[in-house]
Design an enzyme around this catalytic site. Sequence first.
Site, PDB file in Angstrom:
ATOM      1  N   GLY A   1       3.409   4.869  15.238  1.00 16.60           N
ATOM      2  CA  GLY A   1       4.558   4.185  13.456  1.00 16.60           C
ATOM      3  C   GLY A   1       5.117   3.504  13.570  1.00 16.60           C
ATOM      4  O   GLY A   1       5.523   3.077  12.622  1.00 16.60           O
ATOM      5  N   GLU A   2       5.428   2.537  14.060  1.00 17.14           N
ATOM      6  CA  GLU A   2       6.781   1.189  14.099  1.00 17.14           C
ATOM      7  C   GLU A   2       5.897   0.097  12.987  1.00 17.14           C
ATOM      8  O   GLU A   2       6.879   0.793  12.521  1.00 17.14           O
ATOM      9  CB  GLU A   2       6.590   0.495  15.253  1.00 17.14           C
ATOM     10  CG  GLU A   2       8.264  -0.542  15.375  1.00 17.14           C
ATOM     11  CD  GLU A   2       8.921  -0.609  16.225  1.00 17.14           C
ATOM     12  OE1 GLU A   2       9.498  -2.054  16.619  1.00 17.14           O
ATOM     13  OE2 GLU A   2       8.925  -0.142  17.520  1.00 17.14           O
ATOM     14  N   ARG A   3       4.869   0.004  12.748  1.00 20.07           N
ATOM     15  CA  ARG A   3       4.049  -0.536  11.616  1.00 20.07           C
ATOM     16  C   ARG A   3       4.506   0.054  10.534  1.00 20.07           C
ATOM     17  O   ARG A   3       4.629  -0.642   9.204  1.00 20.07           O
ATOM     18  CB  ARG A   3       2.734  -1.259  12.250  1.00 20.07           C
ATOM     19  CG  ARG A   3       2.635  -1.922  13.263  1.00 20.07           C
ATOM     20  CD  ARG A   3       1.349  -2.509  13.187  1.00 20.07           C
ATOM     21  NE  ARG A   3       0.531  -2.876  12.048  1.00 20.07           N
ATOM     22  CZ  ARG A   3       0.095  -2.596  11.247  1.00 20.07           C
ATOM     23  NH1 ARG A   3      -0.473  -1.641  11.007  1.00 20.07           N
ATOM     24  NH2 ARG A   3      -0.418  -3.288   9.823  1.00 20.07           N
ATOM     25  N   ARG A   4       4.415   1.008  10.591  1.00 21.44           N
ATOM     26  CA  ARG A   4       4.103   2.107   9.198  1.00 21.44           C
ATOM     27  C   ARG A   4       5.761   2.131   8.550  1.00 21.44           C
ATOM     28  O   ARG A   4       6.192   1.890   7.832  1.00 21.44           O
ATOM     29  CB  ARG A   4       4.130   3.468  10.065  1.00 21.44           C
ATOM     30  CG  ARG A   4       2.121   3.512   8.931  1.00 21.44           C
ATOM     31  CD  ARG A   4       2.227   4.532   9.651  1.00 21.44           C
ATOM     32  NE  ARG A   4       1.703   4.983  10.877  1.00 21.44           N
ATOM     33  CZ  ARG A   4       2.099   5.935  11.969  1.00 21.44           C
ATOM     34  NH1 ARG A   4       2.018   7.260  11.316  1.00 21.44           N
ATOM     35  NH2 ARG A   4       1.456   5.843  12.938  1.00 21.44           N
TER      36      ARG A   4
ATOM     37  N   ARG B   1      -4.770  -1.507  19.377  1.00 22.86           N
ATOM     38  CA  ARG B   1      -5.016  -2.405  18.373  1.00 22.86           C
ATOM     39  C   ARG B   1      -5.313  -3.524  18.880  1.00 22.86           C
ATOM     40  O   ARG B   1      -5.967  -3.318  17.582  1.00 22.86           O
ATOM     41  CB  ARG B   1      -3.715  -2.583  17.738  1.00 22.86           C
ATOM     42  CG  ARG B   1      -2.583  -0.507  16.818  1.00 22.86           C
ATOM     43  CD  ARG B   1      -1.894  -1.243  16.645  1.00 22.86           C
ATOM     44  NE  ARG B   1      -2.000  -2.743  15.021  1.00 22.86           N
ATOM     45  CZ  ARG B   1      -2.445  -2.082  14.155  1.00 22.86           C
ATOM     46  NH1 ARG B   1      -3.091  -0.566  14.098  1.00 22.86           N
ATOM     47  NH2 ARG B   1      -1.993  -2.894  13.050  1.00 22.86           N
TER      48      ARG B   1
ATOM     49  N   SER C   1       0.741  -1.518   0.091  1.00 24.69           N
ATOM     50  CA  SER C   1       0.407  -0.186  -0.031  1.00 24.69           C
ATOM     51  C   SER C   1       1.097   1.373   0.132  1.00 24.69           C
ATOM     52  O   SER C   1       0.794   2.483  -0.935  1.00 24.69           O
ATOM     53  CB  SER C   1      -1.012  -0.020   1.148  1.00 24.69           C
ATOM     54  OG  SER C   1      -1.419   1.592   0.922  1.00 24.69           O
TER      55      SER C   1
ATOM     56  N   GLN D   1       0.073   9.332   7.259  1.00 27.15           N
ATOM     57  CA  GLN D   1      -0.175   9.563   8.771  1.00 27.15           C
ATOM     58  C   GLN D   1       1.723   9.284   8.777  1.00 27.15           C
ATOM     59  O   GLN D   1       2.310   8.936   8.990  1.00 27.15           O
ATOM     60  CB  GLN D   1      -0.863   8.864   9.444  1.00 27.15           C
ATOM     61  CG  GLN D   1      -0.869   9.481  10.644  1.00 27.15           C
ATOM     62  CD  GLN D   1      -1.579   8.081  11.778  1.00 27.15           C
ATOM     63  OE1 GLN D   1      -2.477   7.552  11.335  1.00 27.15           O
ATOM     64  NE2 GLN D   1      -2.195   8.556  12.960  1.00 27.15           N
TER      65      GLN D   1
ATOM     66  N   GLU E   1      -0.308   2.505  22.294  1.00 25.36           N
ATOM     67  CA  GLU E   1      -0.918   2.767  20.732  1.00 25.36           C
ATOM     68  C   GLU E   1      -1.390   1.435  20.437  1.00 25.36           C
ATOM     69  O   GLU E   1      -2.106   0.234  19.824  1.00 25.36           O
ATOM     70  CB  GLU E   1       0.091   3.241  20.214  1.00 25.36           C
ATOM     71  CG  GLU E   1       0.255   3.277  18.390  1.00 25.36           C
ATOM     72  CD  GLU E   1       1.155   3.082  17.858  1.00 25.36           C
ATOM     73  OE1 GLU E   1       1.210   3.543  16.573  1.00 25.36           O
ATOM     74  OE2 GLU E   1       2.205   2.743  17.923  1.00 25.36           O
ATOM     75  N   ASN E   2      -0.456  -0.202  21.068  1.00 20.48           N
ATOM     76  CA  ASN E   2      -0.621  -0.965  20.774  1.00 20.48           C
ATOM     77  C   ASN E   2      -1.713  -2.000  21.311  1.00 20.48           C
ATOM     78  O   ASN E   2      -2.577  -2.754  20.443  1.00 20.48           O
ATOM     79  CB  ASN E   2       0.723  -1.628  21.663  1.00 20.48           C
ATOM     80  CG  ASN E   2       1.795  -1.462  20.102  1.00 20.48           C
ATOM     81  OD1 ASN E   2       1.687  -2.147  19.171  1.00 20.48           O
ATOM     82  ND2 ASN E   2       2.662  -1.283  20.364  1.00 20.48           N
TER      83      ASN E   2
END
Length: 283
Positions: free
Chosen positions: A75-78, A113, A48, A56, A109-110
């Site tokens: 934003g660690e996944r990003r 989710r 993506s 973001q 944050e985690n």
Amino acid sequence: MEQKSINKLIENASQGQYELIDTDLISPNPFQPRQTFDTAKLNDLASSIKKSGIYQPLILRQPVPGIDRYEIIAGERRYRASIIAGLKKVPAIIRNFSDEDTMEAAVIENLQREDLSPLEEAEAYQSLIQNLHLTQAQISERLGKSRPYIANYLRLLGLPLQVKKELQSGELSMGQARTLLGLKQLSQIQRLAEKTIRDGLTVRQLEEIVNNLNVKEKTFSTEVNKQEKKSPFIVELEERIQDKMGAKANIITKSRQHGKIEIEYESMEDLDRILEVLNISLD
């Protein structure tokens, strides 16, 4: 640290002009509670990002002011997906976060989710208790989760190490792990966990086995107490302490007004859990 909404803190941090930061200058959040990241989902996100970019910005901080090294606040996944996508720079907003704010942001944050493993979630709560010195009641208030909910997850930390690994890998479910913790004789947990996995026991079947084992343990304890000439009052006290602590308890009476209470623990994690129940901090 003063009470504040970490959601508001992150929201405020995300407002402002972003800049492009080299990915090789960025390090993961050292307080990240997530131990594993779903590779398939990261690859989907990377695809993506390749197609549409990052909508973001990441939120970063500089642990050492003036040095071009950054740690991820949110934003660690990003960030990980951007590395997979081959990006050399990512949009980010730099904010002045303390260690406490960074830790709380990473945990919350985690948690929001809702895809942490049960053990990761338990360890996230424990990190807030140990590192931010929050009580279960304060965590409950900040996260909007009930105190019994948080307490149930923290109890998972009292599982034997091998059973924790089986819970983390998904061989055992949260329901099965919680049922195993209902055993009065904690030394039986590992053996019953292996049987649960081997025979594919449902939670209901496991509950029945645990109840039967507890009845046998109670009968045995009662017989031992009778042999030791323990009064019904002492026997009942032991049972109430065991129910409260989730651990085997033994009251040794030395005189009418003197004695001692022994509480068994199976591991250092189990000891930490018992200390938390007693509201005892070693800090």
